[in-house]
Design a protein around this motif. Sequence first.
Motif, PDB file in Angstrom:
ATOM      1  N   SER A 388       0.906  -1.107  -0.182  1.00  0.00           N
ATOM      2  CA  SER A 388       0.352  -0.098  -0.003  1.00  0.00           C
ATOM      3  C   SER A 388       1.174   1.169   0.061  1.00  0.00           C
ATOM      4  O   SER A 388       2.029   1.156   0.400  1.00  0.00           O
ATOM      5  CB  SER A 388      -0.716  -0.253   1.342  1.00  0.00           C
ATOM      6  OG  SER A 388      -0.034   0.064   2.408  1.00  0.00           O
ATOM      7  N   ASN A 389       0.005   2.568  -0.606  1.00  0.00           N
ATOM      8  CA  ASN A 389       1.258   3.522  -0.724  1.00  0.00           C
ATOM      9  C   ASN A 389       0.010   4.898  -0.857  1.00  0.00           C
ATOM     10  O   ASN A 389      -0.959   4.020  -0.054  1.00  0.00           O
ATOM     11  CB  ASN A 389       1.950   3.871  -1.777  1.00  0.00           C
ATOM     12  CG  ASN A 389       1.283   4.453  -3.402  1.00  0.00           C
ATOM     13  OD1 ASN A 389      -0.676   3.470  -3.034  1.00  0.00           O
ATOM     14  ND2 ASN A 389       1.950   4.226  -4.554  1.00  0.00           N
ATOM     15  N   LYS A 390       0.928   6.339  -0.152  1.00  0.00           N
ATOM     16  CA  LYS A 390      -0.601   7.056  -0.072  1.00  0.00           C
ATOM     17  C   LYS A 390      -0.606   8.174  -1.539  1.00  0.00           C
ATOM     18  O   LYS A 390      -1.103   8.788  -1.853  1.00  0.00           O
ATOM     19  CB  LYS A 390      -0.076   8.050   0.670  1.00  0.00           C
ATOM     20  CG  LYS A 390       0.085   7.597   2.267  1.00  0.00           C
ATOM     21  CD  LYS A 390      -0.791   7.423   3.116  1.00  0.00           C
ATOM     22  CE  LYS A 390      -0.489   6.903   4.704  1.00  0.00           C
ATOM     23  NZ  LYS A 390      -1.777   6.545   5.580  1.00  0.00           N
ATOM     24  N   GLY A 391      -0.278   6.729  -2.880  1.00  0.00           N
ATOM     25  CA  GLY A 391      -0.319   7.624  -3.927  1.00  0.00           C
ATOM     26  C   GLY A 391      -1.593   8.073  -4.213  1.00  0.00           C
ATOM     27  O   GLY A 391      -2.721   7.781  -3.717  1.00  0.00           O
ATOM     28  N   PRO A 392      -1.855   8.720  -5.899  1.00  0.00           N
ATOM     29  CA  PRO A 392      -3.065   8.947  -6.064  1.00  0.00           C
ATOM     30  C   PRO A 392      -4.253   7.432  -6.677  1.00  0.00           C
ATOM     31  O   PRO A 392      -3.579   6.989  -6.742  1.00  0.00           O
ATOM     32  CB  PRO A 392      -2.685  10.009  -7.274  1.00  0.00           C
ATOM     33  CG  PRO A 392      -1.680   9.181  -7.941  1.00  0.00           C
ATOM     34  CD  PRO A 392      -0.880   9.274  -6.688  1.00  0.00           C
ATOM     35  N   ALA A 393      -5.584   8.192  -6.195  1.00  0.00           N
ATOM     36  CA  ALA A 393      -6.038   7.102  -6.078  1.00  0.00           C
ATOM     37  C   ALA A 393      -6.974   6.865  -8.358  1.00  0.00           C
ATOM     38  O   ALA A 393      -6.174   7.448  -8.958  1.00  0.00           O
ATOM     39  CB  ALA A 393      -7.650   7.417  -6.117  1.00  0.00           C
ATOM     40  N   GLY A 446      -7.902   7.807   0.075  1.00  0.00           N
ATOM     41  CA  GLY A 446      -7.555   6.556   1.077  1.00  0.00           C
ATOM     42  C   GLY A 446      -5.958   5.649   0.140  1.00  0.00           C
ATOM     43  O   GLY A 446      -5.679   6.376  -0.879  1.00  0.00           O
ATOM     44  N   ASP A 447      -5.392   5.090   0.898  1.00  0.00           N
ATOM     45  CA  ASP A 447      -4.684   4.519   0.080  1.00  0.00           C
ATOM     46  C   ASP A 447      -4.811   3.549  -0.625  1.00  0.00           C
ATOM     47  O   ASP A 447      -5.649   2.828  -0.646  1.00  0.00           O
ATOM     48  CB  ASP A 447      -4.015   3.688   1.292  1.00  0.00           C
ATOM     49  CG  ASP A 447      -3.262   4.401   2.205  1.00  0.00           C
ATOM     50  OD1 ASP A 447      -3.408   5.174   2.537  1.00  0.00           O
ATOM     51  OD2 ASP A 447      -3.073   3.503   3.101  1.00  0.00           O
ATOM     52  N   THR A 448      -3.785   2.783  -2.192  1.00  0.00           N
ATOM     53  CA  THR A 448      -4.451   2.686  -2.988  1.00  0.00           C
ATOM     54  C   THR A 448      -2.898   1.209  -2.693  1.00  0.00           C
ATOM     55  O   THR A 448      -2.559   1.320  -2.242  1.00  0.00           O
ATOM     56  CB  THR A 448      -3.501   2.544  -3.598  1.00  0.00           C
ATOM     57  OG1 THR A 448      -3.666   4.370  -4.404  1.00  0.00           O
ATOM     58  CG2 THR A 448      -3.231   2.138  -5.326  1.00  0.00           C
ATOM     59  N   VAL A 449      -3.787   0.147  -2.653  1.00  0.00           N
ATOM     60  CA  VAL A 449      -3.258  -1.100  -2.446  1.00  0.00           C
ATOM     61  C   VAL A 449      -3.268  -1.392  -3.345  1.00  0.00           C
ATOM     62  O   VAL A 449      -4.873  -2.359  -3.956  1.00  0.00           O
ATOM     63  CB  VAL A 449      -3.448  -2.037  -0.665  1.00  0.00           C
ATOM     64  CG1 VAL A 449      -3.677  -3.018  -0.834  1.00  0.00           C
ATOM     65  CG2 VAL A 449      -4.423  -0.855   0.371  1.00  0.00           C
TER      66      VAL A 449
END
Length: 460
Positions: A388-393, A446-449
């Motif tokens: 998971s990261n905090k990148g764009p959806a 949200g996070d992208t997983v």
Amino acid sequence: DVVKKIQRGEQGVGVFKDLKGDERLIAYLPLAKYGWGVIFSQDKKTAFAVRDRAVSVGIVFYTIFIVYALLLSLIVSNLQLNLRRYVASLEAKVKERTGYIAKEKSKYEAMLASIGEGVIIVDTKAVILRVNLVASKMLGLKEEEVVGKRLFDVISVEDENHKLILNEDRPIIKVLSGSVATTNEVHYHVRKDGTKFLSATTATPVVLGEEIIGAVEVFRDITKEKEIDKAKAEFISIASHQLRTPVSGLSWLTEALEFNSKDFSPQQKRYVKDLSVLAKRLTELTEDLLNFSRIELKTSAVAEKVQMVIADFMEEFVKEIETYAVLKRHALILNKGLVGGAVVEINKKAFYNALQNLTTNAVDYSPENTVVTVSLDKEDRFVKVSISNKGPAIKKEDQSHLFERFFRAESTKKIKPEGSGLGLYIVKAIIEEAGGTVGFESEEGGDTVFWIKLPIKNNQ
């Protein structure tokens, strides 16, 4: 006279004169068995006075009866006329509806016959109801040979390793059991004569209201498509191997130039740096093409599997890839979860490449100074690896295409212009080859997983 009539065995009613000469109404009946006779006598006037009253009443009732009979006759006649009209109208409607149904049936029959793929329709018990002409030709079976019989009893399918697929694993059984439609499952259909052809099969439930009343299976012969894909993969493999040597040489030369660039002018140094970046991108592209060809050709680099403890492997992987994350100004964290000594079976190098692809993507597509988390979890008899990261959806319109060959979303091109669009396709192919699945969750805010699920091979 009456007595004589009784003696002769006669019976009847009549008007007779008595001894006084008065007329009387007499009814007489002999009882020969007992030697008797019965005589009923009444004065004529008295008798006929009762008759006259009865006649009057009878006439009234008869008149009323005639009136009601006429009315009833008119009503019945009217009902009969309306009934005949209704029956005639109903017959016309039935004839019209029958003609419409026959026309619609012929239309659907023609549509079914003209479909260029094999179509099999079954009921809830997998009994075959219809088979179109294309399916009959592909399977070498006439429709009358299969209709009314269970699908498994007359049509066999095998997986890509030529192993018989169990009934419960057949696509059509999955949808009859309530699963969603299955799309483009690849396996071999076995013809009546024992020969086989590679097919892509889609099964869809037939739903009436909320009840599944049957299913439709559509399949097509993809033998030629696979042969073309194999030829493409072989060409890419040969081209990639031929490119590998000069690309490696180019990389070494650019590294040597960078090492000895202290006497270069600023402009020359910029050229050397750009050349180094391009050489690196060319190397990555060559590796992607090689991995692509290995997957398409199912070489030993992907097919040969080993068993390994997933927690130990992930710990080594994170240590090795952590340097890349730090250089990109990210923190990389591993959460082992409760997987214990769970063992998975997969090609080690291919699995490493798949994880590397997902992890470097997570680093590249997230803001600096954020955390990328690699997590291990256990779900039933599967190990789940989540990154998971905090990148764009990921945009909704791009999500269904992410694992397609050569696809790159417009938003990712802006963040990272270079890339072949093969990475996620390769990841999916590697994981599915090992009997696993791959997917992702991505929502705005949200996070992208991205996650991988692999079946556990031991009792952990």
